[in-house]
Design a protein around this motif. Sequence first.
Motif, short mmCIF file in Angstrom:
data_model
loop_
_atom_site.label_atom_id
_atom_site.label_comp_id
_atom_site.label_asym_id
_atom_site.label_seq_id
_atom_site.Cartn_x
_atom_site.Cartn_y
_atom_site.Cartn_z
N TYR A 160 0.83 -1.20 0.00
CA TYR A 160 0.00 0.00 0.00
C TYR A 160 0.86 1.25 0.00
O TYR A 160 1.89 1.32 0.67
CB TYR A 160 -0.89 0.03 1.25
CG TYR A 160 -1.90 -1.07 1.33
CD1 TYR A 160 -1.58 -2.28 1.93
CD2 TYR A 160 -3.18 -0.89 0.82
CE1 TYR A 160 -2.52 -3.29 2.02
CE2 TYR A 160 -4.12 -1.91 0.89
CZ TYR A 160 -3.78 -3.10 1.49
OH TYR A 160 -4.71 -4.10 1.57
N CYS A 161 0.38 2.25 -0.69
CA CYS A 161 1.00 3.56 -0.73
C CYS A 161 0.06 4.54 -0.01
O CYS A 161 -1.17 4.39 -0.08
CB CYS A 161 1.19 3.98 -2.18
SG CYS A 161 1.72 5.66 -2.46
N ALA A 162 0.64 5.53 0.66
CA ALA A 162 -0.19 6.50 1.36
C ALA A 162 0.54 7.82 1.51
O ALA A 162 1.78 7.88 1.40
CB ALA A 162 -0.60 5.97 2.73
N ILE A 163 -0.23 8.86 1.79
CA ILE A 163 0.33 10.20 1.97
C ILE A 163 0.43 10.50 3.46
O ILE A 163 -0.56 10.39 4.19
CB ILE A 163 -0.57 11.25 1.28
CG1 ILE A 163 -0.67 10.95 -0.21
CG2 ILE A 163 -0.01 12.65 1.51
CD1 ILE A 163 -1.67 11.83 -0.94
N ALA A 164 1.63 10.87 3.90
CA ALA A 164 1.87 11.16 5.31
C ALA A 164 1.46 12.59 5.64
O ALA A 164 1.98 13.54 5.04
CB ALA A 164 3.33 10.95 5.65
N MET A 165 0.58 12.70 6.62
CA MET A 165 0.15 14.03 7.05
C MET A 165 0.66 14.37 8.45
O MET A 165 0.42 15.47 8.94
CB MET A 165 -1.38 14.10 7.03
CG MET A 165 -1.99 13.88 5.65
SD MET A 165 -1.35 15.02 4.40
CE MET A 165 -1.95 16.59 5.04
N ARG A 166 1.34 13.44 9.06
CA ARG A 166 1.95 13.63 10.38
C ARG A 166 3.33 13.04 10.33
O ARG A 166 3.68 12.27 9.44
CB ARG A 166 1.07 12.98 11.46
CG ARG A 166 -0.24 13.74 11.68
CD ARG A 166 -1.28 12.89 12.40
NE ARG A 166 -1.84 11.88 11.53
CZ ARG A 166 -2.80 12.09 10.64
NH1 ARG A 166 -3.29 13.30 10.48
NH2 ARG A 166 -3.27 11.08 9.91
N SER A 167 4.17 13.37 11.33
CA SER A 167 5.60 13.08 11.23
C SER A 167 6.02 11.67 11.59
O SER A 167 7.13 11.28 11.28
CB SER A 167 6.37 14.07 12.12
OG SER A 167 5.97 13.95 13.46
N LEU A 168 5.17 10.88 12.25
CA LEU A 168 5.58 9.52 12.64
C LEU A 168 5.47 8.60 11.43
O LEU A 168 4.60 7.74 11.36
CB LEU A 168 4.71 9.03 13.80
CG LEU A 168 4.98 9.68 15.15
CD1 LEU A 168 3.97 9.18 16.19
CD2 LEU A 168 6.39 9.40 15.62
N TYR A 169 6.38 8.73 10.52
CA TYR A 169 6.28 8.10 9.20
C TYR A 169 6.21 6.58 9.25
O TYR A 169 5.78 5.94 8.31
CB TYR A 169 7.47 8.51 8.33
CG TYR A 169 8.80 8.09 8.90
CD1 TYR A 169 9.56 8.99 9.65
CD2 TYR A 169 9.29 6.81 8.70
CE1 TYR A 169 10.77 8.61 10.18
CE2 TYR A 169 10.50 6.43 9.23
CZ TYR A 169 11.24 7.33 9.98
OH TYR A 169 12.44 6.95 10.51
N TYR A 170 6.67 5.98 10.35
CA TYR A 170 6.71 4.52 10.45
C TYR A 170 5.38 3.95 10.95
O TYR A 170 5.20 2.73 11.02
CB TYR A 170 7.83 4.07 11.39
CG TYR A 170 7.83 4.80 12.71
CD1 TYR A 170 8.62 5.92 12.90
CD2 TYR A 170 7.02 4.37 13.76
CE1 TYR A 170 8.60 6.62 14.10
CE2 TYR A 170 7.01 5.04 14.95
CZ TYR A 170 7.79 6.17 15.13
OH TYR A 170 7.77 6.84 16.32
N SER A 171 4.46 4.82 11.34
CA SER A 171 3.17 4.37 11.86
C SER A 171 2.06 4.63 10.85
O SER A 171 1.97 5.73 10.29
CB SER A 171 2.84 5.11 13.16
OG SER A 171 1.50 4.85 13.55
N PRO A 172 1.18 3.65 10.63
CA PRO A 172 0.05 3.89 9.72
C PRO A 172 -0.83 5.07 10.15
O PRO A 172 -1.49 5.68 9.31
CB PRO A 172 -0.75 2.57 9.79
CG PRO A 172 0.25 1.55 10.21
CD PRO A 172 1.19 2.27 11.12
N THR A 173 -0.81 5.40 11.43
CA THR A 173 -1.65 6.50 11.93
C THR A 173 -1.18 7.86 11.43
O THR A 173 -1.92 8.84 11.54
CB THR A 173 -1.67 6.50 13.47
OG1 THR A 173 -0.33 6.69 13.96
CG2 THR A 173 -2.23 5.21 14.02
N ALA A 174 0.03 7.93 10.87
CA ALA A 174 0.53 9.20 10.35
C ALA A 174 0.02 9.50 8.94
O ALA A 174 0.25 10.57 8.41
CB ALA A 174 2.06 9.18 10.32
#
Length: 123
Positions: free
Chosen positions: A95-109
């Motif tokens: 899966y590819c996704a756009i990071a909107m928060r800084s914890l790049y290693y967590s899906p919650t970001a």
Amino acid sequence: QVQVVESGGGLVQAGGSLRLSCAASARIFGSYGMGWFRQVPGEDRKFVAFLGWNGGNTAYADFVKGRFAISGDDAKSTVFLQMNSLKPEDTANYYCAIAMRSLYYSPTAYDYWGQGTQVTVSS
């Protein structure tokens, strides 16, 4: 609504290579970058790689370091994942996704996920 679309998955023999592509339908103001995750049935989604838009910094999960390489273009909202020396344990939906928060290693970001592309590595 922003759409994220992955492509490039498929079936490959162990030791082979694949290149995944991901494109977002729009550039998201304030995004940190884009990342790749992978998931197999019954397991949590796992971080694979991240490309930051601020200086082009990259990060990788330990299990892909030296084998996978992430690249992309902020202006085009695209990211690629070159996967070399593939192993059967790399088999997963990517899966590819756009990071909107800084914890790049967590899906919650991440917001704006794609539907995934299946990678299968045969032994």
